[in-house]
Every structure is written in C-alpha cells, then in structure tokens.
Design an enzyme around this catalytic site. Structure first.
Site, PDB file in Angstrom:
ATOM      1  N   LYS A   1      20.977  -5.892  11.439  1.00 37.78           N
ATOM      2  CA  LYS A   1      20.631  -4.477  11.136  1.00 37.78           C
ATOM      3  C   LYS A   1      20.116  -3.868  12.433  1.00 37.78           C
ATOM      4  O   LYS A   1      18.960  -4.033  12.799  1.00 37.78           O
ATOM      5  CB  LYS A   1      19.549  -4.455  10.049  1.00 37.78           C
TER       6      LYS A   1
ATOM      7  N   GLU B   1       9.259 -10.843  17.336  1.00 36.41           N
ATOM      8  CA  GLU B   1       9.072 -10.441  18.745  1.00 36.41           C
ATOM      9  C   GLU B   1       8.559  -9.010  18.703  1.00 36.41           C
ATOM     10  O   GLU B   1       9.330  -8.074  18.486  1.00 36.41           O
ATOM     11  CB  GLU B   1      10.407 -10.524  19.500  1.00 36.41           C
TER      12      GLU B   1
ATOM     13  N   CYS C   1       9.302  -4.022  26.077  1.00 34.77           N
ATOM     14  CA  CYS C   1       8.132  -4.646  25.457  1.00 34.77           C
ATOM     15  C   CYS C   1       7.232  -5.354  26.455  1.00 34.77           C
ATOM     16  O   CYS C   1       6.028  -5.341  26.328  1.00 34.77           O
ATOM     17  CB  CYS C   1       8.580  -5.616  24.376  1.00 34.77           C
TER      18      CYS C   1
ATOM     19  N   GLU D   1       0.154   0.207  21.802  1.00 34.57           N
ATOM     20  CA  GLU D   1       1.254   0.167  22.760  1.00 34.57           C
ATOM     21  C   GLU D   1       1.726   1.579  23.120  1.00 34.57           C
ATOM     22  O   GLU D   1       1.795   2.451  22.253  1.00 34.57           O
ATOM     23  CB  GLU D   1       2.409  -0.601  22.098  1.00 34.57           C
TER      24      GLU D   1
HETATM   25  P1  NAD Z   1      10.422  -0.459  14.802  1.00 33.55           P
HETATM   26  O1  NAD Z   1       9.622  -1.590  14.328  1.00 33.55           O
HETATM   27  O2  NAD Z   1      10.144   0.893  14.281  1.00 33.55           O
HETATM   28  O3  NAD Z   1      11.987  -0.698  14.546  1.00 33.55           O
HETATM   29  C1  NAD Z   1      12.624  -1.899  14.899  1.00 33.55           C
HETATM   30  C2  NAD Z   1      13.677  -2.236  13.861  1.00 33.55           C
HETATM   31  O4  NAD Z   1      13.059  -2.417  12.589  1.00 33.55           O
HETATM   32  C3  NAD Z   1      14.717  -1.145  13.640  1.00 33.55           C
HETATM   33  O5  NAD Z   1      15.975  -1.736  13.384  1.00 33.55           O
HETATM   34  C4  NAD Z   1      14.226  -0.438  12.403  1.00 33.55           C
HETATM   35  O6  NAD Z   1      15.240   0.232  11.705  1.00 33.55           O
HETATM   36  C5  NAD Z   1      13.679  -1.601  11.603  1.00 33.55           C
HETATM   37  N1  NAD Z   1      12.671  -1.248  10.595  1.00 33.55           N
HETATM   38  C6  NAD Z   1      11.778  -0.218  10.623  1.00 33.55           C
HETATM   39  N2  NAD Z   1      11.028  -0.229   9.502  1.00 33.55           N
HETATM   40  C7  NAD Z   1      11.430  -1.301   8.763  1.00 33.55           C
HETATM   41  C8  NAD Z   1      11.025  -1.849   7.509  1.00 33.55           C
HETATM   42  N3  NAD Z   1      10.047  -1.314   6.796  1.00 33.55           N
HETATM   43  N4  NAD Z   1      11.645  -2.962   7.071  1.00 33.55           N
HETATM   44  C9  NAD Z   1      12.629  -3.554   7.789  1.00 33.55           C
HETATM   45  N5  NAD Z   1      13.073  -3.057   8.973  1.00 33.55           N
HETATM   46  C10 NAD Z   1      12.479  -1.952   9.452  1.00 33.55           C
HETATM   47  O7  NAD Z   1      10.303  -0.535  16.374  1.00 33.55           O
HETATM   48  P2  NAD Z   1      10.578   0.581  17.440  1.00 33.55           P
HETATM   49  O8  NAD Z   1       9.300   1.274  17.681  1.00 33.55           O
HETATM   50  O9  NAD Z   1      11.758   1.374  17.116  1.00 33.55           O
HETATM   51  O10 NAD Z   1      10.958  -0.396  18.648  1.00 33.55           O
HETATM   52  C11 NAD Z   1      10.171  -0.648  19.695  1.00 33.55           C
HETATM   53  C12 NAD Z   1       9.220  -1.815  19.439  1.00 33.55           C
HETATM   54  O11 NAD Z   1       9.910  -3.038  19.650  1.00 33.55           O
HETATM   55  C13 NAD Z   1       8.074  -1.821  20.402  1.00 33.55           C
HETATM   56  O12 NAD Z   1       6.892  -2.119  19.752  1.00 33.55           O
HETATM   57  C14 NAD Z   1       8.446  -2.932  21.362  1.00 33.55           C
HETATM   58  O13 NAD Z   1       7.372  -3.504  22.051  1.00 33.55           O
HETATM   59  C15 NAD Z   1       9.123  -3.885  20.467  1.00 33.55           C
HETATM   60  N6  NAD Z   1       9.958  -4.822  21.234  1.00 33.55           N
HETATM   61  C16 NAD Z   1       9.531  -6.119  21.343  1.00 33.55           C
HETATM   62  C17 NAD Z   1      10.273  -7.038  22.083  1.00 33.55           C
HETATM   63  C18 NAD Z   1       9.819  -8.476  22.234  1.00 33.55           C
HETATM   64  O14 NAD Z   1      10.615  -9.306  22.650  1.00 33.55           O
HETATM   65  N7  NAD Z   1       8.584  -8.809  21.915  1.00 33.55           N
HETATM   66  C19 NAD Z   1      11.466  -6.632  22.692  1.00 33.55           C
HETATM   67  C20 NAD Z   1      11.870  -5.306  22.556  1.00 33.55           C
HETATM   68  C21 NAD Z   1      11.100  -4.415  21.805  1.00 33.55           C
END
Ligand code: NAD
Length: 480
Positions: free
Chosen positions: A176, A251, A285, A384
């Site tokens: 997804k 992650e 991240c 963050e």
């Molecule tokens: P997000 O959590 O809003 O979204 C990430 C994914 O989760 C998307 O596909 C989104 O559609 C899905 N999602 C959102 N709500 C959901 C729910 N209730 N149930 C299931 N899936 C759901 O994250 P974002 O803000 O769009 O992305 C950036 C984040 O990702 C930052 O916090 C960043 O640090 C993190 N990140 C971490 C790493 C790592 O390796 N630790 C790498 C890249 C990004």
C-alpha cells in the site's frame, strides 16, 4: 487554454488491474495541479487482494529459493532497463529532481539484486548436542502474507527493502503505497508480471491510509505488517496487531542530532552536513535536524553553514539545475510552516529561510531554513520536522551535547564528529539510536541493518537481520 492529460490508474491484484468504487485526484507537487486519478481500494478489494495472496502463498513458498532469487534479478534488470520512465514518474509524483529520482530507481534495482543474493545464504541450524540417535533441527519458514505500507518520501527504495526480502524467502505481499506517490509502485507491479512473478504474489492497493491502510491493518490474514511512516501511525499499527498476535516491523520518525566538536574537520564536513540536513527537501527520516556545535567554533560554524544553506537552489523537479524540489504535499507544507512559526513564538531565531520562496508555477515550496535559540523544552525539538529546517545550538561540555542529543522521544540515527577517541567511544555507547555515523557521512549500505530505538521503531531492515524478519523459526526434535 491549458490542456492537462489526466490519466487514471487502477489497483493491481492477482496480476491484473482492479478498480475500487471511487477514485481520488493526484497532485503534482511542483505545480500544485492534478495530473492523475487513482483508484481507492475499498474493504472488498482489500479482502480480495489478501485472500488471493494467501492462495498464492501455497505455491510460492514451495518454489525453490534459487528460482525466486532469479525472478528478483530479472525484475532488477527490467527496472534498470526502464529506469528513465520510472524515474520520471517518481519525479512527477514525489516532487524529486530527476537526478535524485533516477538515483532512487537504480538503488531499488540494486536492493532487489542484493536480497536475491542474500536469500541464497539464508540457513537454519543443527546444534551439535551429541545425544545418541537424536538431532534438533532449527528451520526457517516464510512468515506468510505480508502487508507493506510505505511513505511518500522514498516510495521505491522503502518498497524494495520490504518487497525483495519478503518475496525472496517465499512470502506473498500486498503493498500500500502512500496516497501521494502510488504510481511508481504500480509500475513496479507491472514489471514484476513481465519478470514472471506468478499472479497474487505481489499486489498493490492504492488509497488513503486511514481508509485502505486501515482496512489492511485490521484484516486477520496478514502475518506481518512492515511499515515505514510516522510514529503516530506506527503505534496504531502495533495496537491493531495485538488482536491477532501479529508481528510488525516499524520504521518510524526521527529527529537526528549531529555533534560537532572543536577538533573535528568541520570545514571539510560542511557540504556533507548541509546535504544530510536538506536532501529530499528535508523529507528524510535520518536526516540531520539538530546540530550541536562546541562553543569555541560555534560562531564561525554558524556563519559558514548558513551561507551554504542560503546558496541552495530550490525549484520545480523538472528543472535540471535545482538541488531541492518542493515538499510533497500541501499538508506537509502547512505543518512545516506551523512548526517554524511556533518555534519563533517560543523564542527561536531564523538565520535564513523561514518562508516559501517565490517559485513560478505554484507548488509546495519551503525555503531551506536554519533556526537558532532553540531549547529542548520547545515543541520543535519534541516532534519531527519533515522539511528543510535545521536547528543549530552551541554546547560547552561533551556530556551536555549527548544529553541534549538524547532529549527527544526518537532514536533513529546520530552523527558524531571528533578526533578524540574517548569522545567517539563515549558517543557510540551513550547515544540512544539505531545507527551512528562517526567523522564522515557515507551511504547506508544494504549489508548493514537499519532501524530505530525508542519511538523510532521496532525491528531492522536491510542485511541478513532484515531478511530474517520475514521468516519464523520452527524447531524439530528428531529421534531415530
Ligand atoms: P504517515 O504515517 O502519515 O504515512 C505513511 C503510510 O502510512 C502511507 O502509506 C499512509 O497512507 C499510511 N497510513 C496513514 N494512516 C494509516 C492508518 N491509519 N493505517 C494504515 N496506514 C496508514 O507518514 P508520512 O508523514 O506521510 O511519512 C513520513 C514519515 O515516515 C516520517 O515520520 C518519516 O520519518 C517516516 N520515515 C521513516 C523511515 C525509517 O526508515 N525509519 C524512512 C522514511 C520515512
């Protein structure tokens, strides 16, 4: 009159396109304009994809490991062959400059090859117990149907570190992608079919997280959810999994500190420090978001750092001369703006940036920003910042720098610059993070595990350790 071609995209389930009942518009971050319509996977389609993946698992787990690896190598070759088309799609949906998008595409192919190879080295164990006519076999089995939920910042490389090990060890997968960046993942699904992956082994469901994502997470079929995204959603996924006693690899977010001591070669390091703070427009991240600089060199460091940040070129992803593209979407832009405004109200000072630059053609731009006068009590150090904002703070004593570095709920990565071996070893030991870079910032290699401590995550990706997460151990007690 402008003539925009708006293309429609369906989900990819059991080797064919499948539509949900509704669609949503996809916006190009460089222009703010709609350029595609994407299907929303409803509960029924989620159920159909997961049921299909469970069926496909029966055969796929019995395909010999070298054949599964060969299919992944074929997929990597197709990704390289179509790299320009894939990179331009990724650049358009994510707002990444084309060169950065191409790097991500090539890294994706590299990761597919890496896990195909690593798969050939996966083993079980027979402990040498020495009891007569007895053996104990420790074998590995694929964990089952896996759901991979990925973010918008690196849609393809975050997919690769989930998809490649899962498929290599014999799991089937439903991916997804983030709702803002689904197209590159859909293209990989089509390539996977061309590479010969059987129907149902790799599926892609598109749609918003709180809808499609939640249906996936609430479903009983997946045995593992591998997720990259925000800490907030990671916690929801972990809570939902408790109902099925289900494993999750999480992650999550970061707020990564760099400590620069007076004896470090800091002038040589400046380009690396700026790049590691601002790359991907700060949507990264393990980017550096807080820099603690020893007081003796603070003024000189700040002047030189701000000068370099001010010189970064920002503009549309299609412009070959820009270093930073736009932020990915309007929500992120609003959030970063609010975080900077709140920090200023709480006493922070803007050294450069702090607003949206004038870029022709609309889009979600925010200038690279440096803040000073920030303390660990302010909200900007507690949550963050997913944008091009970095905090620079002086320190007197090394132990104070370590304490400040650890003073967030996150524990993803840290960076330490000093020629004093005692400080380096103390930092390695006391920094509460999953990865520490010392004295140079080089690439995070696939051979090394990556993941977070504290609220930055659970489990590890990449390397042998990341691969083993997709397997379960079974112990067989043999007598003869
Ligand atoms: P997000 O959590 O809003 O979204 C990430 C994914 O989760 C998307 O596909 C989104 O559609 C899905 N999602 C959102 N709500 C959901 C729910 N209730 N149930 C299931 N899936 C759901 O994250 P974002 O803000 O769009 O992305 C950036 C984040 O990702 C930052 O916090 C960043 O640090 C993190 N990140 C971490 C790493 C790592 O390796 N630790 C790498 C890249 C990004």
């Amino acid at each position: 009159m402008e003539n925009h071609r708006v293309v429609s995209y369906a989900c990819w389930v059991q080797g064919e396109e499948r539509e949900g009942k509704r669609r949503y518009p996809l916006v190009n971050p460089s222009t703010g304009k709609v350029f595609a319509q994407v299907s929303i996977a409803d509960r029924q389609l989620v159920d159909s994809a997961l049921t299909g993946a469970r069926e496909a698992l029966k055969e796929w787990r019995r395909v010999p490991a070298p054949q599964r690896s060969a299919l992944l190598h074929d997929l990597a070759a197709l990704i390289r062959q179509d790299r320009n088309a894939l990179a331009s799609l990724l650049s358009e949906e994510a707002g990444k400059p084309l060169k950065a998008a191409l790097d991500e595409v090539l890294n994706t192919a590299f990761l597919m090859d890496y896990f195909a190879e690593e798969n050939l080295r996966l083993t079980g164990q027979i402990p040498l117990l020495g009891y007569p006519r007895e053996q104990v076999l420790i074998v590995r089995e694929p964990v089952g149907v896996v759901v991979a939920i990925t973010p918008f910042n690196y849609p393809l490389s975050t997919l690769a570190v989930k998809m490649a090990p899962a498929l290599a060890v014999g799991c089937t997968l439903v991916a997804k992608p983030d709702e803002h960046t689904p197209l590159s993942t859909l293209k990989v699904a089509q390539m996977a079919v061309r590479a010969g992956l059987p129907p149902g082994v790799f599926n892609v469901l598109t749609g918003p997280g709180p809808e499609t994502g939640r249906f996936l997470v609430e479903h009983p079929i997946p045995r593992l959810i591998t997720f990259t995204g925000s800490t907030e959603v990671g916690k929801e996924i972990q809570a939902a999994g408790a109902r099925w006693v289900r494993k999750a690899i999480l992650e999550l977010g970061g707020h990564c500190p760099a400590i620069v001591c007076h004896d470090a070669s800091w002038r040589e390091l400046l380009p690396q420090l700026v790049s590691q703070s601002m790359k991907n427009c700060g949507q990264y991240c393990y980017r550096i978001s807080r820099i603690y600089v020893e007081r003796k060199i603070y003024d000189e460091f700040l002047t030189a750092f701000v000068e370099r940040v001010a010189a970064l070129r920002i503009g549309p992803a299609t412009d070959p001369f820009v270093e930073l593209g736009p932020l990915n979407n309007a929500d992120i832009l609003t959030k970063v703006r609010q975080q900077v405004d709140t920090a200023v109200k709480e006493g922070a000072r803007i050294q450069v940036g702090g607003s949206s630059p004038p870029v022709a053609g609309g889009g979600f731009y925010f200038s690279p920003t440096v803040l000073t006068g920030v303390t660990s009590e302010m909200s900007i150090t507690k949550e963050e910042v997913f944008g091009p904002v970095v905090i620079v703070t002086p320190f007197e004593e090394f132990s104070e720098a370590i304490r400040e570095a650890n003073a967030t709920p996150y524990g993803l990565a840290a960076y330490l610059f000093s020629k004093d071996l005692a400080k380096v070893l103390e930092g390695m030991e006391r920094l509460e993070v999953g990865s520490v870079w010392v004295n140079r910032i080089h690439q995070a290699y696939p051979q090394a595990p990556f993941g977070g401590m504290k609220e930055s995550g659970l489990g590890r990706e990449k390397s042998r350790y990341g691969m083993e997460e997709f397997t379960e151990l079974k112990t067989v007690y043999l007598s003869y």
